[in-house]
Structure formats: structure tokens, C-alpha cells
Motif scaffolding. Structure first.
Motif, PDB file in Angstrom:
ATOM      1  N   VAL A 600      -6.782  -1.472   3.661  1.00 47.46           N
ATOM      2  CA  VAL A 600      -7.520  -2.074   4.776  1.00 47.46           C
ATOM      3  C   VAL A 600      -7.023  -3.486   5.038  1.00 47.46           C
ATOM      4  CG1 VAL A 600      -9.794  -2.817   5.568  1.00 47.46           C
ATOM      5  CG2 VAL A 600      -9.549  -0.644   4.364  1.00 47.46           C
ATOM      6  N   LEU A 601      -6.839  -4.259   3.979  1.00 45.68           N
ATOM      7  CA  LEU A 601      -6.418  -5.650   4.145  1.00 45.68           C
ATOM      8  C   LEU A 601      -4.980  -5.749   4.642  1.00 45.68           C
ATOM      9  CD1 LEU A 601      -8.089  -6.980   0.914  1.00 45.68           C
ATOM     10  CD2 LEU A 601      -8.694  -7.670   3.221  1.00 45.68           C
ATOM     11  N   LEU A 602      -4.151  -4.777   4.285  1.00 48.71           N
ATOM     12  CA  LEU A 602      -2.752  -4.829   4.723  1.00 48.71           C
ATOM     13  C   LEU A 602      -2.550  -4.312   6.140  1.00 48.71           C
ATOM     14  CD1 LEU A 602      -0.383  -3.668   1.824  1.00 48.71           C
ATOM     15  CD2 LEU A 602      -0.448  -5.890   2.951  1.00 48.71           C
ATOM     16  N   PHE A 603      -3.228  -3.207   6.470  1.00 44.46           N
ATOM     17  CA  PHE A 603      -2.877  -2.463   7.681  1.00 44.46           C
ATOM     18  C   PHE A 603      -3.886  -2.602   8.818  1.00 44.46           C
ATOM     19  CE2 PHE A 603      -1.251   0.401   4.132  1.00 44.46           C
ATOM     20  CZ  PHE A 603      -0.033  -0.267   4.075  1.00 44.46           C
ATOM     21  N   ASP A 604      -5.072  -3.112   8.553  1.00 49.64           N
ATOM     22  CA  ASP A 604      -6.073  -3.268   9.609  1.00 49.64           C
ATOM     23  C   ASP A 604      -5.929  -4.651  10.237  1.00 49.64           C
ATOM     24  OD1 ASP A 604      -8.243  -3.459  11.260  1.00 49.64           O
ATOM     25  OD2 ASP A 604      -9.683  -2.675   9.821  1.00 49.64           O
ATOM     26  N   PRO A 605      -5.488  -4.719  11.509  1.00 51.49           N
ATOM     27  CA  PRO A 605      -5.252  -6.033  12.133  1.00 51.49           C
ATOM     28  C   PRO A 605      -6.513  -6.867  12.289  1.00 51.49           C
ATOM     29  CG  PRO A 605      -5.077  -4.263  13.747  1.00 51.49           C
ATOM     30  CD  PRO A 605      -5.177  -3.609  12.408  1.00 51.49           C
ATOM     31  N   PRO A 644      -1.958   2.284  -1.525  1.00 52.35           N
ATOM     32  CA  PRO A 644      -2.795   1.113  -1.273  1.00 52.35           C
ATOM     33  C   PRO A 644      -4.294   1.402  -1.228  1.00 52.35           C
ATOM     34  CG  PRO A 644      -0.857   1.037   0.123  1.00 52.35           C
ATOM     35  CD  PRO A 644      -0.841   2.369  -0.568  1.00 52.35           C
ATOM     36  N   SER A 645      -4.693   2.574  -0.743  1.00 55.20           N
ATOM     37  CA  SER A 645      -6.125   2.873  -0.683  1.00 55.20           C
ATOM     38  C   SER A 645      -6.721   3.072  -2.067  1.00 55.20           C
ATOM     39  CB  SER A 645      -6.374   4.113   0.179  1.00 55.20           C
ATOM     40  OG  SER A 645      -5.718   5.242  -0.376  1.00 55.20           O
ATOM     41  N   ASN A 646      -5.880   3.294  -3.076  1.00 56.77           N
ATOM     42  CA  ASN A 646      -6.350   3.434  -4.453  1.00 56.77           C
ATOM     43  C   ASN A 646      -6.142   2.163  -5.266  1.00 56.77           C
ATOM     44  OD1 ASN A 646      -7.281   6.022  -4.126  1.00 56.77           O
ATOM     45  ND2 ASN A 646      -5.395   7.000  -4.824  1.00 56.77           N
ATOM     46  N   VAL A 647      -5.872   1.065  -4.580  1.00 56.58           N
ATOM     47  CA  VAL A 647      -5.801  -0.247  -5.220  1.00 56.58           C
ATOM     48  C   VAL A 647      -6.939  -1.092  -4.649  1.00 56.58           C
ATOM     49  CG1 VAL A 647      -4.451  -2.346  -5.548  1.00 56.58           C
ATOM     50  CG2 VAL A 647      -3.315  -0.113  -5.551  1.00 56.58           C
ATOM     51  N   LEU A 648      -7.893  -1.469  -5.489  1.00 57.72           N
ATOM     52  CA  LEU A 648      -9.057  -2.239  -5.065  1.00 57.72           C
ATOM     53  C   LEU A 648      -8.917  -3.683  -5.514  1.00 57.72           C
ATOM     54  CD1 LEU A 648     -11.864   0.348  -5.923  1.00 57.72           C
ATOM     55  CD2 LEU A 648     -10.529   0.125  -3.824  1.00 57.72           C
ATOM     56  N   THR A 699       7.768   8.743 -11.549  1.00 61.64           N
ATOM     57  CA  THR A 699       7.047   9.160 -10.345  1.00 61.64           C
ATOM     58  C   THR A 699       6.146   8.035  -9.865  1.00 61.64           C
ATOM     59  OG1 THR A 699       7.037  11.407 -11.226  1.00 61.64           O
ATOM     60  CG2 THR A 699       5.573  10.958  -9.377  1.00 61.64           C
ATOM     61  N   ASP A 700       5.423   7.403 -10.794  1.00 63.29           N
ATOM     62  CA  ASP A 700       4.579   6.263 -10.446  1.00 63.29           C
ATOM     63  C   ASP A 700       5.413   5.058 -10.035  1.00 63.29           C
ATOM     64  OD1 ASP A 700       2.271   7.644 -10.912  1.00 63.29           O
ATOM     65  OD2 ASP A 700       1.864   6.769 -12.875  1.00 63.29           O
ATOM     66  N   VAL A 701       6.604   4.900 -10.642  1.00 68.34           N
ATOM     67  CA  VAL A 701       7.492   3.783 -10.274  1.00 68.34           C
ATOM     68  C   VAL A 701       7.893   3.904  -8.809  1.00 68.34           C
ATOM     69  CG1 VAL A 701       9.751   2.733 -10.682  1.00 68.34           C
ATOM     70  CG2 VAL A 701       8.333   3.412 -12.618  1.00 68.34           C
ATOM     71  N   PHE A 702       8.196   5.134  -8.373  1.00 73.02           N
ATOM     72  CA  PHE A 702       8.539   5.344  -6.962  1.00 73.02           C
ATOM     73  C   PHE A 702       7.377   4.916  -6.061  1.00 73.02           C
ATOM     74  CE2 PHE A 702       8.658   7.742  -3.039  1.00 73.02           C
ATOM     75  CZ  PHE A 702       9.991   7.680  -2.660  1.00 73.02           C
ATOM     76  N   SER A 703       6.157   5.368  -6.376  1.00 73.49           N
ATOM     77  CA  SER A 703       4.987   5.002  -5.573  1.00 73.49           C
ATOM     78  C   SER A 703       4.800   3.487  -5.555  1.00 73.49           C
ATOM     79  CB  SER A 703       3.726   5.675  -6.135  1.00 73.49           C
ATOM     80  OG  SER A 703       3.881   7.074  -6.208  1.00 73.49           O
ATOM     81  N   PHE A 704       5.013   2.847  -6.706  1.00 77.37           N
ATOM     82  CA  PHE A 704       4.902   1.390  -6.779  1.00 77.37           C
ATOM     83  C   PHE A 704       5.916   0.727  -5.851  1.00 77.37           C
ATOM     84  CE2 PHE A 704       6.351  -2.632  -8.662  1.00 77.37           C
ATOM     85  CZ  PHE A 704       5.163  -3.348  -8.692  1.00 77.37           C
ATOM     86  N   LEU A 709       7.169  -2.519  -0.873  1.00 78.80           N
ATOM     87  CA  LEU A 709       7.775  -2.682   0.453  1.00 78.80           C
ATOM     88  C   LEU A 709       6.707  -2.781   1.538  1.00 78.80           C
ATOM     89  CD1 LEU A 709      10.762  -0.174   0.081  1.00 78.80           C
ATOM     90  CD2 LEU A 709      10.833  -2.674  -0.059  1.00 78.80           C
ATOM     91  N   GLU A 710       5.606  -2.029   1.400  1.00 80.83           N
ATOM     92  CA  GLU A 710       4.511  -2.121   2.363  1.00 80.83           C
ATOM     93  C   GLU A 710       3.850  -3.491   2.296  1.00 80.83           C
ATOM     94  OE1 GLU A 710       2.849   2.414   2.977  1.00 80.83           O
ATOM     95  OE2 GLU A 710       2.116   1.298   1.252  1.00 80.83           O
ATOM     96  N   ILE A 711       3.678  -4.026   1.114  1.00 79.89           N
ATOM     97  CA  ILE A 711       3.072  -5.357   0.965  1.00 79.89           C
ATOM     98  C   ILE A 711       3.926  -6.413   1.644  1.00 79.89           C
ATOM     99  CG2 ILE A 711       2.572  -7.152  -0.743  1.00 79.89           C
ATOM    100  CD1 ILE A 711       1.581  -4.956  -2.620  1.00 79.89           C
ATOM    101  N   ILE A 712       5.238  -6.287   1.525  1.00 79.95           N
ATOM    102  CA  ILE A 712       6.142  -7.272   2.134  1.00 79.95           C
ATOM    103  C   ILE A 712       6.193  -7.114   3.643  1.00 79.95           C
ATOM    104  CG2 ILE A 712       8.560  -8.013   2.272  1.00 79.95           C
ATOM    105  CD1 ILE A 712       8.811  -7.125  -0.693  1.00 79.95           C
ATOM    106  N   ASN A 713       6.221  -5.872   4.117  1.00 78.78           N
ATOM    107  CA  ASN A 713       6.402  -5.610   5.544  1.00 78.78           C
ATOM    108  C   ASN A 713       5.092  -5.572   6.327  1.00 78.78           C
ATOM    109  OD1 ASN A 713       6.778  -3.236   7.842  1.00 78.78           O
ATOM    110  ND2 ASN A 713       8.534  -4.613   7.697  1.00 78.78           N
TER     111      ASN A 713
END
Length: 836
Positions: A600-605, A644-648, A699-704, A709-713
Motif C-alpha cells: 500500500v505504501l509503495l504502490f498507492d499514490p 510486499p503485501s506480506n511485509v508489514l 526461491t525466497d532470494v528471487f522474491s526478495f 527492485l520494486e522498492i527502488i522503482n
């Protein structure tokens, strides 16, 4: 008189200055006549100021082209005249009407680079740019349109433009992609209509099909399930008396819309958002790997819901089993058992005719033959023809048949058509044997069931007595919250879960805490159910995850999460405070996180902006949480659904990983496993897991890496269908990385020259984490050392997963832009890219 003369001179001078052409200004309204010359950078604009004609240079190029673009943005080019003959570093081009009446583009030496090239024109012609984006050349002597740009399109499909095909004459109107983003020359991909018995839209890579729409049924293209949506309505297909089939879209009112055929062979539809002043992507094709033509070869079916995604149709088996299990499905499948028609006349099985196996919700195969008929007639028509190997029916088409091959079959969750594949009687024989023996089995099974029922009732009675006694003892223990004394009733399907060390809450306690699950307290929802904010009687704030009764997966995830997270204690993992199993309700109680979820904090303008310091700390916190799961807890735990939705985020903006319903525990020396049930979220799933069900800590490293990249972009990976050819955030990052254009990737809301070096380092780390092969990705301990700069020099990343392989042109252009991550960054420039 002297004053009057002087005033006249000043008036004439004013009029001369008034009509001096201004660079980049409009030469006229919407037309060009023989007396008008449009010189670079002059333009003309359509009457409604929707489209503009003039000169432009593509991104990162100084070459000049004659083109048409949406007036909202010069980068929104929809047509190019001199695609293969640019004005090389020359801004002296001119557009005019020549002596023979044709529209021409001339270089500074009066050499004609491009012409409409119409023969037998009068010298009385004019050119007009219409609000549809069509550029028309009229012969004013007879009023007819002698030439139009819509008959010679580039890469853009606009409303009212017609793509056509005529089998009799061979004449076609097709779209052709650009060579690259920087080069409008003719690319490898083309798109058009195929005027067969039932027309279909194709994208071709050279002469080979790359994507297929499925047949037109009079309303929609049946293989494009999104055409059921309102925003894709309005298409029309016609066939004239001369055999020309035309496919178009009716005018789209005041909304600017275009479909661009990208250099990578994808259709991308965008609509202009006037409020945000940008183009919104509303449709893409191919949308996934199953959408690519013939992904599973002949007689194969593709479905992303299956593992692996390719399977043979019933009655068929892989042609090359070794290649098939390796994930190379291009060879397809072959028939396993001969059909009745293929048997000799002396066969003893002649009485056992062929049957049909139904495959629901599919894009029907290519090479369709059609016969008018009702649905109940299609099977008989197919059975009577030995060459018929499958049939389907659509109310708008009739009976569809296939003879030689079944290619490009894919399954959808919903929509599509039902396909009936012809199979030998022996393939389905066991089904009928079971039917014949059903009565005998009932006679044997019923007494057995009755006896087992008596035994089961006795066992259940004993179990209830034990459960009641254990419940009474449990209430005396400290971990049972004394907030409500109502008696618990545990259902048998959760008895396997050890609840002895986990506090239990009653349903009434949680109902009071959440105001009876008032929607005003709703925090979010997912496949498991709904999450509510609550406050206990002692003032403690909690988050209550309530299992939806309609959830098909919730019970398994509920039990898994209780077992996994109740044993974990780490500052970057959400704490499970307790659970409730009562009144057929299952709920998990967590600590309340004041700042909600990262997505929400990253993607909701509408939300506040996370500054770089917070974003970097979030990366490190997620990494520390994963390292604990992988290495520092008693057993290795793979999360499998990190996103991201599973990171609070708590009140101090510290991240905490949540939702362990998909997690898997490894014991002993295990470090990887396979599963037949792939769970998680596309866009965050590593390729070896999404395609083959194989998972490990990598597998988790890939998701991380995707999250980094989403956090940066600041944009989602799965919604990054951009106008710059990148179909995902990973592809966008990889392209800019190879160009050395790092700063373009950074979310401009957090951009600061003083932070560029650190952010680029994090981009490098993110790309290392999303490399295609697991053994190339770093472990989480190495990632944290990189983030903490304990590892000073970072390796160069290899190509990420789910990105297209670079073309030769791309390799040549990027070879001169290679870089050292730890080198000087002074030569990096900021480039603003606006997607086409």
C-alpha cells in the motif's frame, strides 16, 4: 501625412513579424496544399487537435523522421513515413506536394526520400490530417481519396484503421513492429488478420506464427478472454463481395486509445489518462508463456494452473519423453492408441467405436474447418469422418472440426470453448468397466462401511471425552487468556495442530474486539479470508485473520501457520499471539502493525512517500527476517509467498514478514524439495518453482530481489506493462542496466544525486537475486553482507528470469555501454523516457 505614412510602415512591419514561422509551430490548420511547405520543426495538427504531423527523433537518436503522433505527447508516435530512410542528423527536411500531385518528403538537397507514390494523379491535390490519425491525399479533380496512411500503417492499430486480407488477390494490410525502440525501421514482427474459413488475428515472427487470437464468432475473438470486458468491445469484422476481410474497431469517442505492436512481438493497448497525463496499459498479448503460439507443441495443452504447464491431450503421449520432462515441450505429443478408423477391417475391436474426451475452457486449435450445424450434430458429423480428430461448437460459428493436427491449445480458468478430442475406445475403457461393476461393488462396500461407521462412532465418543478433559486443564494454564470463559469446541479437522503452547481466544472475545467484525475495522483481505483490526479488553491492539468459509485453501494454510509461526521469534517476523477455533470459525491473532503493508505504501499514490532511508532499512529488515528463517531458526523454513503485501510495518517503520500459510519446513540436511502444488503469487515466484515446482532458499532470494527492485522503482513487477517494450519490472531494470541508464530506474520521488551511488548498488543486488538459475543467486547472508558493504565489490548480474534474450542489435548497442559497478558514476546522465 507624415504620421500616416509612418503608421502604415509600422503596421506592415507588424504584419510581417506576425506571420514569420516560429520553430515548432503549426504551419497551417490540418491541411497541406501545393503552395505549402512544412519545414522541420514545423507541424500541422488535426481539426480537433488530437494528432500532429511533422518531424521527430526517436529516443536516443538524432535521426529525423516524418511521422504522426498523438498531440498529448511527441513520443506517442503512431505512424512513420520514411521508416527505412531517415534524415541522418539532418534537421532540414521538408514535407510538401510535388508537381505530380504526390505527398513527398525531401532532404535539404531536394532529393525525395519518401513519396505517397500514386500514379495518374491530377496536379490539383491536397493532404489532410484527420482526427482519427489518418493522413489522406485527395485528388480534388474528382474528390476521391487517392492515398491514406491507414492503408500503409506502421506499428499502431488505431480506432477505424482496418487490417485486411484477401485470399484471392493476396493483398494484405498489416502492422509491422519497429526494429528497436530507437529505430522505426521494419522489425521482425508483423500483425494482421488471416482470412481463412473463420478469420483470426495473428502476430507473426517473420513467417512463423507468434500469437493467435482464436476464431472470430461474430462478437469476439474467442481466444482473447479479456474481450468479454466492456473496454475491449466495439470490434467489427466484415467481408466484402471481392473477398476482402477487414478487422477494425469503431471510433472510441473522446478517449485516446492505441494498440502498439512492440519490437518484442507483443500487442500493448494503452489509453490516455488525462488526469494523470500518462498512458495506462489496459491489455497485453501474449499475456503469458501459454499465450505464445504452440507453446506445448502438437497435441499438447498449456495451462499455468498445472505443473508442469504443458500436458498431452488425452490419448496422446510425449514424442520425446526425456525432452518433455526437461521442460522442452516443442516436440509435442503423438497418439498412444490407434483409432477405430486406423484399424484393419479384420480387427476384433471394430464394435468398440471411438469416443470423445472433453477439454473445457480452451482456446481452440489452429487450422479450423467449419460446417453449419447445431451443437448436438457436431459429434456425429465428426465420427462419420475418419479424418476428423476433434470438434468444438460455438453458437456464432457452428461446428468446428480438425483433421491433421491440434496445435496451440491452451486452457483458461474460465471462458474459451469446449474442445472434444477423438480418442480410442481403449483409452476410456476403464471408465466403462467401472460403470459395469458398480452394482457389485455396492453390494460389497455397504456392509463394510456400516461396520466402519460403528467403530468410528465409538472412537469419536472417546475422543470428545478426552478433548473436553484436556480443554479443562488447558484453561488453568497461564497462556490461556482469561478474557472469556466460554467453552471451546475444537473441530476434528484441526485436532492435529498442537495448541498447547499457543494462547486460545474465544469467538466472543474476538467479536467484541472487532465490533462484531465491522467493515470499518477491515484491514485487508486475501485468499485466506479477511483481516480486521481489534482491541482487547486490556487495551492491546491486535490484527485478526478470519478464515473465510468459502476459502478452498484456508484450512491447510491455517494449520501450517499455527505450526510454523508459533515456534518463531524474531524482530522482523510478525508475532502470532494466539488463535481461535470455535463455532466452525478459525482465526489467527497477530500483533497489530500500525503502518500497514508495504504494498500500500509503495504502490498507492494516495499514501505518503517512503523516503530512501526507510526503504533501505526495509530491505535490510526483510533480509534479516529471511536469514533467520533460512539459517538461524531450529529448522530451515522457506516462505514461498514473499511479496510486499506480506511485509508489514510497525510504528517505527520496521518491516515484519507475515503470512506463513505457504511456508515449508526442512528437516535434517534437506535444502531443497519438489511439490506438485505450486502456491504463491506470479511475479514473485522463481522460474524453477513456477515451472517445475522445485523450491529452496534461493526461491525466497528471487522474491526478495523482486521486492528490492520494486522498492527502488516504486512500481509493481506484475503491472509493469510499460510503453518502452519492457513487459515486467525485471525486464525494464535489465534493459536500463545494460544501457548504463541507472537513474531512469529510480523512483523520482526519492531521487537525489547524493543517493545515486547507494541506490545503484541496491539495483545491482536486486538483479543478482533475480538471476534465472538458482546457483547464480546469492544466499541471504551474502545479500546482507552486500547491503552492509561488507562485500565492497559486487559481481555483475546475469540476465534475470522471465526476460527475453537479447537480440544481436541489442548486444552490439550495449557492448559499448558496459560498466563497472564500483567505478565512477560521474558519467551517468539523467534521461526522461516517456513510453510510446
Amino acid at each position: 501625412m507624415a504620421f500616416s505614412s509612418t503608421g502604415s510602415i509600422f503596421l506592415e512591419l507588424f504584419l510581417v513579424i506576425l506571420f514569420i514561422p516560429i520553430p515548432g509551430s503549426c504551419k497551417g490548420a490540418d491541411s497541406i496544399t501545393p503552395s505549402v511547405v512544412i519545414e522541420d520543426p514545423e507541424t500541422i495538427v488535426s481539426t480537433g487537435e488530437i494528432y500532429r504531423l511533422g518531424f521527430f527523433s526517436p529516443q536516443n537518436s538524432s535521426n529525423r523522421y516524418m511521422g504522426i503522433w498523438n498531440n498529448v505527447s511527441k513520443e506517442s508516435v503512431v505512424w512513420v513515413a520514411n521508416r527505412d530512410k531517415p534524415l541522418l542528423n539532418d534537421s532540414s527536411g521538408a514535407i510538401t506536394i510535388s508537381e505530380d500531385g504526390n505527398l513527398v518528403l525531401m532532404a535539404s538537397n531536394k532529393h525525395i526520400l519518401w513519396s505517397s507514390n500514386v500514379r495518374n494523379l491530377s496536379q490539383n491535390t491536397s493532404v489532410q490530417l484527420l482526427d482519427s490519425g489518418n493522413l489522406v491525399l485527395r485528388d480534388n479533380s474528382n474528390g476521391r481519396v487517392a492515398w491514406e496512411s491507414f492503408r500503409h500503417p506502421a506499428d499502431a492499430f488505431l480506432p477505424t484503421l482496418q487490417i485486411t486480407d484477401n485470399n484471392r488477390t493476396g493483398e494484405k494490410v498489416v502492422l509491422t513492429s519497429w526494429r528497436t525502440l530507437e529505430n522505426p525501421d521494419y522489425g521482425d514482427f508483423s500483425a494482421g488478420i488471416q482470412a481463412s474459413a473463420i478469420p483470426q488475428v495473428f502476430i507473426w515472427n517473420g513467417s512463423r506464427p507468434h500469437w493467435r487470437s482464436g476464431p472470430w464468432n461474430g462478437l469476439i475473438l474467442t481466444g482473447v478472454t479479456d474481450m468479454y470486458a466492456v473496454y475491449l468491445d466495439g470490434y467489427r469484422l466484415t467481408r466484402d463481395e471481392y473477398g476482402t476481410v477487414s478487422f477494425t474497431r469503431d471510433y472510441y469517442g473522446n478517449i485516446l486509445m492505441k494498440i502498439i505492436l512492440k519490437p518484442n512481438g507483443s500487442f500493448v493497448q494503452t489509453m490516455w489518462d488525462e488526469a494523470r497525463r500518462n498512458w495506462n496499459v489496459t491489455w497485453v498479448a501474449p499475456i503469458d508463456v501459454c499465450d505464445v503460439y504452440g507453446a506445448c507443441g502438437p497435441f499438447g495443452s498449456c495451462s499455468l494452473r498445472n505443473l508442469p504447464m504443458c500436458s498431452c491431450l488425452k490419448g496422446y503421449e510425449p514424442v520425446n519423453y526425456e525432452e518433455w520432462v526437461k521442460g522442452n515441450w516443442s516436440g509435442g505429443c503423438a497418439r498412444r492408441s490407434a483409432l477405430q478408423c486406423d484399424r484393419s477391417d479384420s480387427s476384433s475391436d471394430k464394435s468398440r467405436g471411438d469416443r470423445f474426451s472433453m477439454l473445457a475452457n480452451v482456446k481452440v486449435p489452429d487450422f479450423i474447418e467449419v460446417t453449419v450445424g447445431r451443437k448436438d450434430e457436431c459429434e456425429g458429423l465428426c465420427l462419420r469422418n475418419c479424418s476428423c480428430i476433434a470438434y468444438s461448437h460455438d453458437p456464432g460459428i457452428g461446428c468446428m472440426f480438425w483433421r491433421d493436427s491440434l496445435i496451440d491449445v491452451r486452457q483458461y480458468p474460465s471462458g474459451g470453448s469446449d474442445l472434444y478430442v477423438r480418442v480410442a475406445y481403449s483409452v476410456l475403457e476403464f471408465v466403462f468397466v467401472l460403470d459395469e461393476q458398480r452394482d457389485l461393488k455396492v453390494i460389497i462396500i455397504v456392509p463394510v462401511i456400516a461396520g466402519l461407521t460403528v467403530i468410528s462412532i465409538s472412537i469419536l465418543a472417546f475422543w470428545f471425552w478426552r478433548t473436553k478433559r484436556n480443554g479443562t486443564e488447558r484453561k488453568r494454564k497461564k497462556q490461556a487468556y482469561p478474557l472469556d470463559s466460554s467453552e471451546m469446541a475444537l473441530r476434528d479437522d484441526v485436532v492435529e495442530v498442537s495448541l498447547d503452547e499457543l494462547p486460545l481466544y474465544s469467538f466472543n472475545t474476538l467479536a467484541k474486539a472487532t465490533d462484531h467484525f465491522d467493515t470499518a475495522n477491515l484491514l485487508g483481505k486475501g485468499g485466506f479470508g479477511l483481516v480486521y483490526k481489534g482491541k482487547l479488553a486490556n487495551g492491546k491492539e491486535i490484527a485478526v485473520k478470519r478464515l473465510s468459509r468459502e476459502s478452498g485453501q484456508g484450512l491447510q494454510e491455517f494449520m501450517n501457520e499455527v505450526v510454523v509461526i508459533s515456534k518463531l521469534q524474531h524482530r522482523n517476523l510478525v508475532s502470532l499471539l494466539g488463535c481461535s477455533v470455535e463455532r466452525e470459525e478459525k482465526m489467527l491473532i497477530y500483533e497489530f502493525m500500525a503502518n500497514g503493508s508495504l504494498d500500500v505504501l509503495l504502490f498507492d499514490p494516495s499514501q505518503g512517500i517512503l523516503d530512501w532511508e526507510k526503504r533501505f532499512n526495509i530491505m535490510q529488515g526483510i533480509g534479516r527476517g529471511l536469514l533467520y528463517l533460512h539459517r538461524d531458526s531450529r529448522l530451515m523454513i522457506i516462505h514461498r509467498d514473499l511479496k510486499p503485501s506480506n511485509v508489514l510495518l510497525d510504528e517505527d517503520w520496521s518491516p515484519k514478514i507475515s503470512d506463513f500459510g505457504m511456508a515449508r519446513i526442512f528437516g535434517g540436511r534437506e535444502d531443497q524439495a519438489n511439490t506438485a502444488r505450486v502456491v504463491g503469487t506470479y511475479g514473485y515466484m522463481a522460474p524453477e518453482y513456477a515451472m517445475r515446482g522445485r523450491f529452496s532458499e534461493k526461491t525466497d532470494v528471487f522474491s526478495f530481489g523482486v521486492i528490492v527492485l520494486e522498492i527502488i522503482n516504486g512500481r509493481r513487477n506484475t503491472s509493469f506493462y510499460d510503453d518502452d517494450m519492457a513487459l515486467s519490472l525485471l525486464e525494464h531494470a535489465w534493459r536500463l542496466w545494460n544501457q548504463g541508464n541507472f537513474e531512469e530506474f529510480i523512483d523520482q520521488r526519492i531521487y537525489s544525486p547524493s543517493l545515486v551511488a547507494e541506490i545503484i548498488r541496491c539495483i545491482n543486488i536486486g538483479l543478482l537475486c533475480v538471476q534465472e538459475f538458482p546457483d547464480k543467486r546469492p544466499t541471504m547472508s551474502t545479500v546482507l553482507s552486500m547491503l552492509g558493504k561488507e562485500i565492497a565489490i559486487l559481481p555483475s548480474p546475469e540476465q534475470p528470469a522471465f526476460t527475453k534474450k537479447p537480440t544481436r542489435n541489442h548486444l552490439l548497442s550495449s557492448s559499448s555501454q558496459s560498466h563497472e559497478t564500483t567505478g565512477s558514476l560521474n558519467n551517468v546522465s539523467i534521461t526522461v523516457i516517456e513510453g510510446r
